[in-house]
Design an enzyme around this catalytic site. Sequence first.
Site, PDB file in Angstrom:
ATOM      1  N   ASN A   1      20.936  -1.877  -2.444  1.00  0.00           N
ATOM      2  CA  ASN A   1      19.757  -2.952  -3.509  1.00  0.00           C
ATOM      3  C   ASN A   1      19.053  -3.069  -2.061  1.00  0.00           C
ATOM      4  O   ASN A   1      19.038  -4.142  -1.428  1.00  0.00           O
ATOM      5  CB  ASN A   1      20.451  -3.942  -4.330  1.00  0.00           C
ATOM      6  CG  ASN A   1      19.116  -4.690  -4.682  1.00  0.00           C
ATOM      7  OD1 ASN A   1      17.962  -4.142  -5.187  1.00  0.00           O
ATOM      8  ND2 ASN A   1      19.621  -5.614  -5.410  1.00  0.00           N
ATOM      9  N   TRP A   2      17.990  -1.506  -2.206  1.00  0.00           N
ATOM     10  CA  TRP A   2      17.091  -2.474  -1.210  1.00  0.00           C
ATOM     11  C   TRP A   2      16.003  -3.764  -1.354  1.00  0.00           C
ATOM     12  O   TRP A   2      15.120  -4.264  -0.883  1.00  0.00           O
ATOM     13  CB  TRP A   2      16.466  -1.302  -0.259  1.00  0.00           C
ATOM     14  CG  TRP A   2      16.922   0.248   0.209  1.00  0.00           C
ATOM     15  CD1 TRP A   2      17.626  -0.352   0.451  1.00  0.00           C
ATOM     16  CD2 TRP A   2      16.670   1.066   0.753  1.00  0.00           C
ATOM     17  NE1 TRP A   2      18.952   0.993   0.774  1.00  0.00           N
ATOM     18  CE2 TRP A   2      17.379   1.694   1.334  1.00  0.00           C
ATOM     19  CE3 TRP A   2      15.290   1.728   0.995  1.00  0.00           C
ATOM     20  CZ2 TRP A   2      17.531   2.576   2.219  1.00  0.00           C
ATOM     21  CZ3 TRP A   2      15.490   2.709   1.454  1.00  0.00           C
ATOM     22  CH2 TRP A   2      16.362   3.656   1.835  1.00  0.00           C
ATOM     23  N   LYS A   3      16.338  -4.072  -2.681  1.00  0.00           N
ATOM     24  CA  LYS A   3      14.929  -5.054  -3.220  1.00  0.00           C
ATOM     25  C   LYS A   3      13.671  -4.372  -2.884  1.00  0.00           C
ATOM     26  O   LYS A   3      12.795  -3.445  -3.060  1.00  0.00           O
ATOM     27  CB  LYS A   3      15.391  -6.146  -2.614  1.00  0.00           C
ATOM     28  CG  LYS A   3      16.205  -6.670  -3.524  1.00  0.00           C
ATOM     29  CD  LYS A   3      17.348  -7.719  -2.399  1.00  0.00           C
ATOM     30  CE  LYS A   3      18.556  -8.651  -3.383  1.00  0.00           C
ATOM     31  NZ  LYS A   3      18.615  -9.361  -2.925  1.00  0.00           N
TER      32      LYS A   3
ATOM     33  N   HIS B   1      19.844  -8.002 -12.823  1.00  0.00           N
ATOM     34  CA  HIS B   1      19.514  -8.067 -11.440  1.00  0.00           C
ATOM     35  C   HIS B   1      19.556  -9.486 -11.584  1.00  0.00           C
ATOM     36  O   HIS B   1      18.041  -9.930 -12.232  1.00  0.00           O
ATOM     37  CB  HIS B   1      18.908  -7.822 -10.157  1.00  0.00           C
ATOM     38  CG  HIS B   1      19.474  -8.173  -9.061  1.00  0.00           C
ATOM     39  ND1 HIS B   1      18.864  -9.267  -8.295  1.00  0.00           N
ATOM     40  CD2 HIS B   1      20.514  -7.245  -7.769  1.00  0.00           C
ATOM     41  CE1 HIS B   1      19.659  -9.248  -7.779  1.00  0.00           C
ATOM     42  NE2 HIS B   1      20.361  -9.251  -6.895  1.00  0.00           N
TER      43      HIS B   1
ATOM     44  N   GLU C   1      18.129 -11.736  -9.337  1.00  0.00           N
ATOM     45  CA  GLU C   1      15.999 -11.797  -9.951  1.00  0.00           C
ATOM     46  C   GLU C   1      15.479 -11.645 -10.572  1.00  0.00           C
ATOM     47  O   GLU C   1      14.031 -12.355 -10.887  1.00  0.00           O
ATOM     48  CB  GLU C   1      15.916 -11.170  -7.988  1.00  0.00           C
ATOM     49  CG  GLU C   1      16.571 -11.925  -7.100  1.00  0.00           C
ATOM     50  CD  GLU C   1      17.115 -10.971  -6.009  1.00  0.00           C
ATOM     51  OE1 GLU C   1      16.477  -9.681  -5.692  1.00  0.00           O
ATOM     52  OE2 GLU C   1      17.974 -11.391  -4.639  1.00  0.00           O
TER      53      GLU C   1
ATOM     54  N   GLU D   1      27.172 -11.699  -9.597  1.00  0.00           N
ATOM     55  CA  GLU D   1      26.920 -11.365  -8.330  1.00  0.00           C
ATOM     56  C   GLU D   1      26.727 -12.820  -8.743  1.00  0.00           C
ATOM     57  O   GLU D   1      26.231 -13.020  -9.216  1.00  0.00           O
ATOM     58  CB  GLU D   1      25.393 -10.524  -7.972  1.00  0.00           C
ATOM     59  CG  GLU D   1      25.522  -9.268  -7.619  1.00  0.00           C
ATOM     60  CD  GLU D   1      24.588  -8.455  -7.221  1.00  0.00           C
ATOM     61  OE1 GLU D   1      24.739  -7.894  -5.514  1.00  0.00           O
ATOM     62  OE2 GLU D   1      23.533  -8.585  -7.992  1.00  0.00           O
TER      63      GLU D   1
ATOM     64  N   GLY E   1      22.395 -13.521  -1.023  1.00  0.00           N
ATOM     65  CA  GLY E   1      21.203 -13.586   0.706  1.00  0.00           C
ATOM     66  C   GLY E   1      21.386 -15.331   1.407  1.00  0.00           C
ATOM     67  O   GLY E   1      20.180 -15.439   2.125  1.00  0.00           O
TER      68      GLY E   1
ATOM     69  N   SER F   1      26.204 -11.045  -0.005  1.00  0.00           N
ATOM     70  CA  SER F   1      26.144 -11.885   1.175  1.00  0.00           C
ATOM     71  C   SER F   1      27.530 -10.409   1.469  1.00  0.00           C
ATOM     72  O   SER F   1      28.492 -11.408   2.892  1.00  0.00           O
ATOM     73  CB  SER F   1      25.777 -12.923   1.363  1.00  0.00           C
ATOM     74  OG  SER F   1      25.097 -13.768   1.022  1.00  0.00           O
TER      75      SER F   1
ATOM     76  N   GLY G   1      22.916  -6.850  -0.292  1.00  0.00           N
ATOM     77  CA  GLY G   1      21.530  -6.376  -0.760  1.00  0.00           C
ATOM     78  C   GLY G   1      20.784  -6.390   0.897  1.00  0.00           C
ATOM     79  O   GLY G   1      20.928  -5.217   1.843  1.00  0.00           O
ATOM     80  N   GLY G   2      20.868  -7.327   1.875  1.00  0.00           N
ATOM     81  CA  GLY G   2      20.296  -7.439   2.740  1.00  0.00           C
ATOM     82  C   GLY G   2      21.232  -6.534   4.266  1.00  0.00           C
ATOM     83  O   GLY G   2      20.371  -5.965   4.698  1.00  0.00           O
TER      84      GLY G   2
HETATM   85  P1  PGA Z   1      22.750  -9.525  -0.606  1.00  0.00           P
HETATM   86  O1  PGA Z   1      22.316  -9.426  -2.078  1.00  0.00           O
HETATM   87  O2  PGA Z   1      23.002  -8.618   0.026  1.00  0.00           O
HETATM   88  O3  PGA Z   1      21.586 -10.098   0.581  1.00  0.00           O
HETATM   89  O4  PGA Z   1      23.125 -10.604  -0.737  1.00  0.00           O
HETATM   90  C1  PGA Z   1      23.076  -8.779  -2.868  1.00  0.00           C
HETATM   91  C2  PGA Z   1      21.805  -8.388  -4.089  1.00  0.00           C
HETATM   92  O5  PGA Z   1      21.277  -9.250  -5.039  1.00  0.00           O
HETATM   93  O6  PGA Z   1      22.241  -7.505  -4.660  1.00  0.00           O
END
Ligand code: PGA
Length: 253
Positions: A11-13, A99, A101, A169, A175, A215, A236-237
Amino acid sequence: MSSRRTLIAGNWKMNGLRQDGAALAGSLSDKARSAGSLSFDMLLCPPTTLIAAVGTEILGSGIKLGGQNCHHNEKGAHTGEVSAQMLTDLGCDYVILGHSERRADNGEEDALIMAKASAAHGAGLIAIVCVGETESQRDSGEALAVVSGQLKGSLPDGTTATNTVVAYEPVWAIGTGRTPTLEDIEEVHVTIRAELASRFGAEIADGVRLLYGGSVKPENATEILAIADVDGALVGGASLDAEQFWAIGETCP
Ligand code: PGA
């Protein structure tokens, strides 16, 4: 137990311009092509602006493409929105929905996520429906109840093992570099599968892939992916770095 093919989703966001996106996707494509056939599914979910360019880079590599959101209507007067069919038209097979977010930033609630998942299914997309508790909900012992409630509210009738993936999640792990204990991840995943079984039947529940996200890094992926009811990761990251994301894929059992 059915054989659930591991899914490693990136997930590149809201990250990346055309040049970075093409370079990242190109580098992963090269690795996938030289590996030959992959023993797991690798999925990239870039921002909407990069979907077409990433699609070109990964052509023929076996890597899959997905969006990060879609609208619940098929089309119409919804300025700034993207429909599920627009994603399939760009070559997407998947879409991330609900998600945390988007739940937090855009006030998306379960009923809307359910409508989006129906729209995604209608367009032939696999919906990756995200659930997860906040830190205070975990501290007060509500994690399982919160996740169960989100599942009930967000998964539409017609959910199957081929049109839906569930991603657990925990909000506080996204993050932050913090992850739940392996026992806590297992407990939530077992609960999710039991919820799926009670609503959709044992066969569907057995086939739905359950991802853990929050994470995930090459250093912790092996032990997380070894949990019986964890069928992959939503990253994500670490998905913004080709070496790290590929290394997570390489830990797949
Ligand atoms: P993260 O994000 O790996 O940076 O914790 C995961 C996500 O939000 O899908």
